[in-house]
Design a protein around this motif. Structure first.
Motif, PDB file in Angstrom:
ATOM      1  N   GLU A   1       0.829  -1.210   0.000  1.00  0.00           N
ATOM      2  CA  GLU A   1       0.000   0.000   0.000  1.00  0.00           C
ATOM      3  C   GLU A   1       0.862   1.258   0.000  1.00  0.00           C
ATOM      4  O   GLU A   1       0.414   2.327  -0.428  1.00  0.00           O
ATOM      5  N   GLU A   2       2.099   1.137   0.504  1.00  0.00           N
ATOM      6  CA  GLU A   2       3.051   2.255   0.444  1.00  0.00           C
ATOM      7  C   GLU A   2       3.727   2.340  -0.921  1.00  0.00           C
ATOM      8  O   GLU A   2       4.649   3.127  -1.108  1.00  0.00           O
ATOM      9  N   GLU A   3       3.301   1.484  -1.845  1.00  0.00           N
ATOM     10  CA  GLU A   3       3.840   1.412  -3.213  1.00  0.00           C
ATOM     11  C   GLU A   3       5.245   0.796  -3.252  1.00  0.00           C
ATOM     12  O   GLU A   3       5.993   0.992  -4.209  1.00  0.00           O
ATOM     13  N   ILE A   4       5.609   0.048  -2.198  1.00  0.00           N
ATOM     14  CA  ILE A   4       6.864  -0.709  -2.212  1.00  0.00           C
ATOM     15  C   ILE A   4       6.682  -1.919  -3.121  1.00  0.00           C
ATOM     16  O   ILE A   4       5.660  -2.607  -3.078  1.00  0.00           O
ATOM     17  N   ARG A   5       7.699  -2.197  -3.940  1.00  0.00           N
ATOM     18  CA  ARG A   5       7.627  -3.317  -4.872  1.00  0.00           C
ATOM     19  C   ARG A   5       8.779  -4.304  -4.710  1.00  0.00           C
ATOM     20  O   ARG A   5       8.700  -5.435  -5.178  1.00  0.00           O
ATOM     21  N   SER A   6       9.879  -3.891  -4.064  1.00  0.00           N
ATOM     22  CA  SER A   6      11.013  -4.794  -3.824  1.00  0.00           C
ATOM     23  C   SER A   6      11.489  -4.605  -2.392  1.00  0.00           C
ATOM     24  O   SER A   6      11.393  -3.512  -1.828  1.00  0.00           O
ATOM     25  N   SER A   7      12.010  -5.687  -1.802  1.00  0.00           N
ATOM     26  CA  SER A   7      12.478  -5.611  -0.422  1.00  0.00           C
ATOM     27  C   SER A   7      13.682  -6.526  -0.221  1.00  0.00           C
ATOM     28  O   SER A   7      13.762  -7.595  -0.823  1.00  0.00           O
ATOM     29  N   LEU A   8      14.593  -6.060   0.620  1.00  0.00           N
ATOM     30  CA  LEU A   8      15.775  -6.836   0.985  1.00  0.00           C
ATOM     31  C   LEU A   8      15.833  -6.893   2.498  1.00  0.00           C
ATOM     32  O   LEU A   8      15.957  -5.871   3.166  1.00  0.00           O
ATOM     33  N   ALA A   9      15.691  -8.095   3.066  1.00  0.00           N
ATOM     34  CA  ALA A   9      15.681  -8.290   4.516  1.00  0.00           C
ATOM     35  C   ALA A   9      16.953  -8.996   4.944  1.00  0.00           C
ATOM     36  O   ALA A   9      17.396  -9.940   4.284  1.00  0.00           O
ATOM     37  N   CYS A  10      17.531  -8.525   6.038  1.00  0.00           N
ATOM     38  CA  CYS A  10      18.774  -9.130   6.527  1.00  0.00           C
ATOM     39  C   CYS A  10      18.677  -9.324   8.042  1.00  0.00           C
ATOM     40  O   CYS A  10      18.294  -8.400   8.772  1.00  0.00           O
ATOM     41  N   PRO A  11      18.999 -10.519   8.551  1.00  0.00           N
ATOM     42  CA  PRO A  11      18.916 -10.750   9.988  1.00  0.00           C
ATOM     43  C   PRO A  11      20.057 -10.067  10.739  1.00  0.00           C
ATOM     44  O   PRO A  11      21.155  -9.914  10.211  1.00  0.00           O
ATOM     45  N   LEU A  12      19.784  -9.662  11.962  1.00  0.00           N
ATOM     46  CA  LEU A  12      20.814  -9.138  12.853  1.00  0.00           C
ATOM     47  C   LEU A  12      21.185 -10.245  13.826  1.00  0.00           C
ATOM     48  O   LEU A  12      20.359 -10.688  14.633  1.00  0.00           O
ATOM     49  N   ILE A  13      22.432 -10.695  13.732  1.00  0.00           N
ATOM     50  CA  ILE A  13      22.910 -11.795  14.566  1.00  0.00           C
ATOM     51  C   ILE A  13      24.033 -11.269  15.463  1.00  0.00           C
ATOM     52  O   ILE A  13      25.052 -10.775  14.968  1.00  0.00           O
ATOM     53  N   ALA A  14      23.860 -11.359  16.776  1.00  0.00           N
ATOM     54  CA  ALA A  14      24.871 -10.909  17.726  1.00  0.00           C
ATOM     55  C   ALA A  14      25.224 -12.055  18.659  1.00  0.00           C
ATOM     56  O   ALA A  14      24.333 -12.670  19.259  1.00  0.00           O
ATOM     57  N   THR A  15      26.519 -12.350  18.747  1.00  0.00           N
ATOM     58  CA  THR A  15      27.025 -13.477  19.561  1.00  0.00           C
ATOM     59  C   THR A  15      26.262 -14.762  19.265  1.00  0.00           C
ATOM     60  O   THR A  15      25.909 -15.514  20.183  1.00  0.00           O
ATOM     61  N   GLY A  16      25.986 -14.973  17.987  1.00  0.00           N
ATOM     62  CA  GLY A  16      25.319 -16.196  17.553  1.00  0.00           C
ATOM     63  C   GLY A  16      23.833 -16.246  17.808  1.00  0.00           C
ATOM     64  O   GLY A  16      23.187 -17.264  17.547  1.00  0.00           O
ATOM     65  N   LYS A  17      23.261 -15.146  18.272  1.00  0.00           N
ATOM     66  CA  LYS A  17      21.834 -15.121  18.611  1.00  0.00           C
ATOM     67  C   LYS A  17      21.117 -14.066  17.769  1.00  0.00           C
ATOM     68  O   LYS A  17      21.574 -12.932  17.668  1.00  0.00           O
ATOM     69  N   PRO A  18      19.968 -14.425  17.172  1.00  0.00           N
ATOM     70  CA  PRO A  18      19.212 -13.443  16.391  1.00  0.00           C
ATOM     71  C   PRO A  18      18.579 -12.397  17.303  1.00  0.00           C
ATOM     72  O   PRO A  18      18.007 -12.730  18.343  1.00  0.00           O
ATOM     73  N   ILE A  19      18.679 -11.130  16.921  1.00  0.00           N
ATOM     74  CA  ILE A  19      18.087 -10.059  17.727  1.00  0.00           C
ATOM     75  C   ILE A  19      17.104  -9.201  16.936  1.00  0.00           C
ATOM     76  O   ILE A  19      16.381  -8.400  17.519  1.00  0.00           O
ATOM     77  N   GLY A  20      17.071  -9.364  15.601  1.00  0.00           N
ATOM     78  CA  GLY A  20      16.139  -8.568  14.820  1.00  0.00           C
ATOM     79  C   GLY A  20      16.474  -8.575  13.345  1.00  0.00           C
ATOM     80  O   GLY A  20      17.176  -9.472  12.848  1.00  0.00           O
ATOM     81  N   PHE A  21      15.997  -7.553  12.643  1.00  0.00           N
ATOM     82  CA  PHE A  21      16.184  -7.452  11.199  1.00  0.00           C
ATOM     83  C   PHE A  21      16.415  -5.996  10.811  1.00  0.00           C
ATOM     84  O   PHE A  21      15.931  -5.070  11.481  1.00  0.00           O
ATOM     85  N   ILE A  22      17.104  -5.807   9.705  1.00  0.00           N
ATOM     86  CA  ILE A  22      17.139  -4.521   9.031  1.00  0.00           C
ATOM     87  C   ILE A  22      16.588  -4.736   7.623  1.00  0.00           C
ATOM     88  O   ILE A  22      16.905  -5.735   6.972  1.00  0.00           O
ATOM     89  N   PHE A  23      15.721  -3.820   7.204  1.00  0.00           N
ATOM     90  CA  PHE A  23      15.038  -3.964   5.921  1.00  0.00           C
ATOM     91  C   PHE A  23      15.360  -2.781   5.009  1.00  0.00           C
ATOM     92  O   PHE A  23      15.370  -1.627   5.456  1.00  0.00           O
ATOM     93  N   LEU A  24      15.593  -3.063   3.747  1.00  0.00           N
ATOM     94  CA  LEU A  24      15.654  -2.049   2.706  1.00  0.00           C
ATOM     95  C   LEU A  24      14.494  -2.302   1.745  1.00  0.00           C
ATOM     96  O   LEU A  24      14.208  -3.451   1.418  1.00  0.00           O
ATOM     97  N   SER A  25      13.859  -1.231   1.284  1.00  0.00           N
ATOM     98  CA  SER A  25      12.706  -1.385   0.394  1.00  0.00           C
ATOM     99  C   SER A  25      12.779  -0.368  -0.727  1.00  0.00           C
ATOM    100  O   SER A  25      13.255   0.752  -0.544  1.00  0.00           O
ATOM    101  N   SER A  26      12.286  -0.782  -1.886  1.00  0.00           N
ATOM    102  CA  SER A  26      12.299   0.083  -3.071  1.00  0.00           C
ATOM    103  C   SER A  26      10.916   0.098  -3.708  1.00  0.00           C
ATOM    104  O   SER A  26      10.179  -0.894  -3.645  1.00  0.00           O
ATOM    105  N   ARG A  27      10.583   1.223  -4.330  1.00  0.00           N
ATOM    106  CA  ARG A  27       9.304   1.339  -5.019  1.00  0.00           C
ATOM    107  C   ARG A  27       9.375   0.804  -6.451  1.00  0.00           C
ATOM    108  O   ARG A  27       8.392   0.893  -7.183  1.00  0.00           O
ATOM    109  N   LYS A  28      10.507   0.266  -6.836  1.00  0.00           N
ATOM    110  CA  LYS A  28      10.669  -0.333  -8.152  1.00  0.00           C
ATOM    111  C   LYS A  28      10.776  -1.847  -8.032  1.00  0.00           C
ATOM    112  O   LYS A  28      11.381  -2.357  -7.084  1.00  0.00           O
ATOM    113  N   SER A  29      10.237  -2.555  -8.987  1.00  0.00           N
ATOM    114  CA  SER A  29      10.358  -4.015  -9.003  1.00  0.00           C
ATOM    115  C   SER A  29      11.757  -4.415  -9.469  1.00  0.00           C
ATOM    116  O   SER A  29      12.456  -3.647 -10.131  1.00  0.00           O
ATOM    117  N   ASN A  30      12.145  -5.633  -9.075  1.00  0.00           N
ATOM    118  CA  ASN A  30      13.433  -6.210  -9.511  1.00  0.00           C
ATOM    119  C   ASN A  30      14.613  -5.300  -9.202  1.00  0.00           C
ATOM    120  O   ASN A  30      15.515  -5.113 -10.014  1.00  0.00           O
TER     121      ASN A  30
END
Length: 407
Positions: free
Chosen positions: A163-192
């Motif tokens: 609905e925000e007109e996002i068409r592409s996304s790149l998600a990356c996990p945040l891993i600290a001392t071998g334990k997942p703590i969250g995510f950082i996301f990049l998003s684009s309004r263009k496909s591919n």
């Protein structure tokens, strides 16, 4: 150029690259094998220069964190620095909560205004493929969000992003001392938008960010418990915020002003100052009384704060005047922000004491155009002059100083 001279030039270019000196001034003449070598050296020089710049930006993330800046400052630095290498229109940080069953957005920034997936939004880990990303510790690309929604109709977060007109996304996990703590996301309004080459750099950013986030969490756990945190926040609120409006007080907004000027000088970007004044506020007090005037002040403060972005700082300057510090920000960005503030006030009347009171504001802008204009007094003086112009031009309008230099 003779064969011998070209070979000498290529040798010197290679030696310069070893010293960290990258140049495009590599002669290429003819179409023989030596010329092909020259073309390859040019490409290598360009590639090494880009890699060198990336490494410098990555090292600045560590430097920013070592300066004890808050997470939002580090994230703003990332947002402002890496779009030359990774395309994005939006960036967000989400951290795991509730024993890893819930993901909560803690920071969002975008180059557009219609944000629907905002700070505080919670995402159940069962909502999408995030659990699989954590298990593999690899980034995940969606280059066609519409197709993704067709196969994952249960994903509420993907639907809101669409609905925000996002068409592409790149998600990356945040891993600290071998334990997942969250995510950082990049998003684009263009496909591919996203390719495999973007993943490596993004993983490097995420690995550094994970350490910073974890260090911050550990520090809080080691130093203070929940009661002390609440008490500390209460004291900070009293010291740094205006008792009536809840906005930053004059001392606190000036402290941010000084810090943002120093940060702008380090980063080489411009900042903007917006002086805001309530039109005919004395008439409101005279007609309705000072208690009603206080209600109007608080309502205006709430609307201004509600329309501000994450990199826009608002404070009460004094009386019926407010001050906004935008960093980083250029002339166009400042004008858009000021108009957004003006519209937020003028769009509807203020309801107080069973009365609907029409209220507007006038705004004056100054923007640092060069290094020597990154000065508090110059910026404030120019913003005040621009505000005076707005008052003289009929109020309920925005004016910008023509030049922020001290003439």
């Amino acid at each position: 150029m003779s064969k011998e001279r070209r070979i000498i030039a290529y040798r010197k270019a290679a030696e310069a690259m070893c010293r960290g000196e990258f140049t495009q001034d590599i002669p290429v003449t003819g179409n023989d094998e030596i010329s092909h070598l020259g073309k390859s050296l040019r490409k290598l020089s360009t590639h090494l220069q880009q890699q060198y710049h990336k490494n410098q930006l990555l090292s600045k993330i560590t430097l920013e964190s070592n300066l004890n800046l808050c997470i939002s400052d580090v994230l703003n630095h990332i947002y402002e620095s890496f779009n030359k290498f990774i395309p994005y229109d939006r960036m967000s940080l989400a951290l795991l909560e509730n024993e890893g069953n819930t993901l909560k957005l803690h920071w969002v920034r975008a180059d557009y205004q219609t944000l629907k997936l905002c700070t505080g939004y919670t995402i159940p880990m069962s909502d999408n493929n995030l659990k699989e990303i954590i298990d593999t510790e690899k980034s995940f690309i969606i280059n066609d969000l519409e197709s993704y929604l067709e196969s994952h109709p249960e994903s509420d977060s993907a639907r809101v992003l669409f609905e925000e007109e996002i068409r592409s996304s790149l998600a990356c996990p945040l891993i600290a001392t071998g334990k997942p703590i969250g995510f950082i996301f990049l998003s684009s309004r263009k496909s591919n938008t996203y390719k495999n080459l973007h993943q490596e750099l993004f993983l490097q950013i995420a690995s550094q960010l994970a350490v910073i986030v974890e260090k911050s969490k550990l520090y809080k756990k080691a130093k203070i418990n929940k009661q002390l945190i609440e008490h500390k926040k209460e004291l900070e609120q009293r010291v740094t915020h205006d008792a009536l409006t809840g906005l930053l007080n004059r001392t606190a907004i000036f402290d941010i002003f000084h810090k943002q000027i120093a940060r702008a000088k380090r980063g080489g970007f411009s900042i903007a100052v917006i002086m805001i004044d309530i039109d005919h506020f004395k008439e409101v007090n005279d007609s309705y009384g000072h208690l009603t005037g206080d209600v109007v002040l608080c309502e205006i403060a709430d609307r201004l704060l509600g329309s501000a972005r994450s990199h826009e700082h608002l404070g009460r300057f004094g009386g019926e005047e407010f001050l906004a510090i935008l960093s980083p920000c250029n002339k166009d960005g400042a004008l858009k922000a000021a108009e957004r503030f003006r519209t937020a006030i003028a769009c509807k009347e203020v309801y107080a004491e069973n009365e609907f009171i029409p209220v507007t504001i006038s705004l004056g802008i100054s923007v640092s155009t060069e290094l020597d204009t990154l000065d508090k007094n110059i910026l404030l003086r120019k913003a005040d002059e621009a505000l005076y112009m707005a008052k003289n031009n009929g109020r309920n309008c925005v004016e910008i100083a023509m030049d922020s230099k001290n003439k």
